[in-house]
Every structure is written in structure tokens, then in C-alpha cells.
Write a protein that holds these residues in place. Structure first.
Motif, PDB file in Angstrom:
ATOM      1  N   GLY A 187      -4.750  -3.117  -5.949  1.00  8.24           N
ATOM      2  CA  GLY A 187      -4.853  -2.171  -4.852  1.00  8.24           C
ATOM      3  C   GLY A 187      -5.065  -0.748  -5.289  1.00  8.24           C
ATOM      4  N   VAL A 188      -5.913  -0.547  -6.332  1.00  7.96           N
ATOM      5  CA  VAL A 188      -6.145   0.791  -6.867  1.00  7.96           C
ATOM      6  C   VAL A 188      -7.641   1.016  -7.044  1.00  7.96           C
ATOM      7  CG1 VAL A 188      -3.929   0.853  -8.073  1.00  7.96           C
ATOM      8  CG2 VAL A 188      -5.946  -0.040  -9.254  1.00  7.96           C
ATOM      9  N   ARG A 223       1.164   2.854  -4.829  1.00 10.64           N
ATOM     10  CA  ARG A 223       0.089   2.351  -5.675  1.00 10.64           C
ATOM     11  C   ARG A 223       0.580   2.209  -7.115  1.00 10.64           C
ATOM     12  NH1 ARG A 223      -5.007   2.298  -3.659  1.00 10.64           N
ATOM     13  NH2 ARG A 223      -5.305   3.244  -1.605  1.00 10.64           N
ATOM     14  N   GLY A 241       0.795  -1.219   0.000  1.00  8.90           N
ATOM     15  CA  GLY A 241       0.000   0.000   0.000  1.00  8.90           C
ATOM     16  C   GLY A 241       0.823   1.263   0.000  1.00  8.90           C
TER      17      GLY A 241
END
Length: 285
Positions: free
Chosen positions: A42-43, A6, A3
């Protein structure tokens, strides 16, 4: 996913592109949904949509819409038969300019054919049909300091200096300057990030090579012939090559393992020349 950093749209596009090339995602197969890709990388979904748009512009995806996941596209058809450089280069450059980030690497004797062929995609940018975000050209040309293998006088013992070399040098510089000017005009008028770089080869290239976005390689042989040309007050009897008449052989990464290997090795060869034995090139006399 980490995290702390990104993924960018380009990084996601590159990852998916490699999965397509490796066969993990096959022609006609649907990609995961935007929601699934957003979780994987993770976006936000907007970042995923940008990445998918890049792949669509590269011709790798079809059916990119909000309704359903896109599919891996059938490879675009390319000419099966070799074509003359002046005929075959312009449409391939135009196709390459449809990508978001254009990267063209070239090895040539002069940039005459390239200068002419790039006129079509530049025209389409000016009329608004094409709009890449960035354009990078890297061009390798013979050094002014070397004894060229061609063009050369038929009678090398002529006691008139070397007018053939002088003629070639003026052509090399003038054509490269026009190419640079036309590409940089796109930056000034449309705000596109444009970079044009030249480096000097310590040898005369026997072939011309065009690498388009790391996806295609076009190779042509310089065929030598004896011819005469008026230059100033002289008639030059020389061995020369007409590059615009060379047959271009097209290799596309998506055409199979053999073509993929050729494109990859050609790119490695170009990068090695660029980073090692070539030198800065000044476009002056």
C-alpha cells in the motif's frame, strides 16, 4: 493493508528480509515486481525502491535495477578459518558499515581492539566510500566496582593496593573515550545519526562477543597467561589476557540453521544483559 499507517521503507525491508531468512524467497529467486510490492504494502513505488536499496546494501539482493526485479543474492563469502581478533574484526566491521543502519553490540574486557578496528570503516566514511544513515554502538564492559577475575597480581597478598586494577581502569576508560570520540566525529562532519552507549557488567566476561547488524556474531576466548609489565615505578607480575590475539569464530545467519540459532541466541543474551543486571557506566577515574 491498513491505509491509516503506511509502511516505511525499513518496515518493508524487514518484512522481505524475514521472508528470505525463512526460505520463502530462495537464493537466486526473483522478487515480485516493484508494482506488485507497492500494491501489497500500500505504498508508492519510490518507497519500495528505498526498501530494496536497503536489502541490497545488506547484501541480500542482487541485480537491483529499474529493468527487472532483483534476485535474492548468494550469501557473501566469509572466512572459513578463525582469525586473530586484530586481523579478523576490521574487515567484518567494514562490511557491517556498508548497511544503511549499522548496529554493533559488543561484550569485551576493554575496547582496545574495537577502538583500532573501527578506524577502517570510519576512514572510509570520511573519504566518501561508505555512507550509512545511522550508526549505533552498545558496549558492555566490566564495572569498576567489581573484583576482576583478570588481570590480577600473581601475588595477591602484595601490600601495594591494587595497581593492576588501576591500570585496567585507566585503559578501559581511555580506550572507550577514543572509540566514542572517533564515532561521534562522523556525526559532526557528515551528519550521520550516531549513538554510542556503554553499560557496566557485574562480572568479568571470559569471552569477547561482537554482534554485527544482527547478522553475524564473532566470538573469541580470552586466553590467560602470566606476564610482566612496567607501570609507573612498579613492575606488575600478573595473570592477564591479550585480547587482540584471541581467535575469532564467525557465525553468520545465512550460513545455515546452526549459525542462525547462534546469532539469534547471542543477540537475546546481549539484550537481556543490557536491560537487566547491567548499570550505567561513567568513563572517569
Amino acid at each position: 493493508m491498513n491505509g491509516d499507517k503506511r509502511k516505511s521503507p525499513q518496515e518493508i525491508a524487514d518484512t522481505l528480509r524475514e521472508r528470505i531468512r525463512a526460505g520463502e524467497l530462495k537464493v537466486g529467486e526473483r522478487l515480485p515486481t516493484q508494482a506488485e510490492l507497492a500494491v501489497e504494502f500500500g505504498v508508492e513505488r519510490g518507497v519500495v525502491r528505498q526498501a530494496l536499496r536497503v536489502l541490497r546494501e545488506d547484501g541480500l539482493l542482487s541485480n537491483v535495477s529499474k529493468g527487472s526485479p532483483p534476485r535474492v543474492a548468494v550469501p557473501a563469502s566469509v572466512p572459513d578459518e578463525p582469525q586473530r581478533t586484530m586481523v579478523g574484526l576490521a574487515p567484518r566491521l567494514t562490511e557491517a558499515f556498508s548497511a544503511a543502519h549499522v548496529r554493533i553490540d559488543v561484550v569485551c574486557h576493554t575496547s582496545e581492539t574495537l577502538m583500532v578496528a573501527v578506524g577502517e570503516p570510519v576512514r572510509l566514511i570520511h573519504e566518501g566510500t561508505l555512507r550509512p544513515e545511522s550508526i549505533e554502538f552498545r558496549v558492555l564492559l566490566p564495572s569498576r566496582k567489581i573484583n576482576l577475575a583478570f588481570p590480577v597480581l600473581v601475588d595477591e597478598d602484595a601490600d601495594d593496593g591494587d595497581p593492576v586494577h588501576e591500570r585496567w581502569l585507566q585503559m578501559r576508560n581511555a580506550q572507550a573515550q577514543v572509540l566514542q570520540h572517533n564515532l561521534q566525529a562522523v556525526r559532526h562532519t557528515h551528519g550521520i545519526d550516531v549513538r554510542v552507549s556503554f553499560r557496566a557488567l557485574p562480572f568479568t566476561p571470559p569471552v569477547k562477543l561482537y554482534l554485527l547488524n544482527g547478522q553475524e556474531a564473532l566470538l573469541g576466548y580470552y586466553m590467560l597467561a602470566r606476564r610482566e609489565e612496567e607501570w609507573g615505578t612498579q613492575t606488575l607480575d600478573m595473570y592477564d589476557a591479550l585480547g587482540s590475539q584471541s581467535l575469532l569464530f564467525l557465525f553468520a545467519r545465512q550460513a545455515g540453521q546452526r549459525d542462525q540459532a547462534f546469532v539469534e541466541e547471542s543477540q537475546k543474551w546481549f539484550d537481556a544483559l543490557w536491560e537487566t543486571i547491567t548499570t550505567d557506566l561513567t568513563l572517569s577515574w
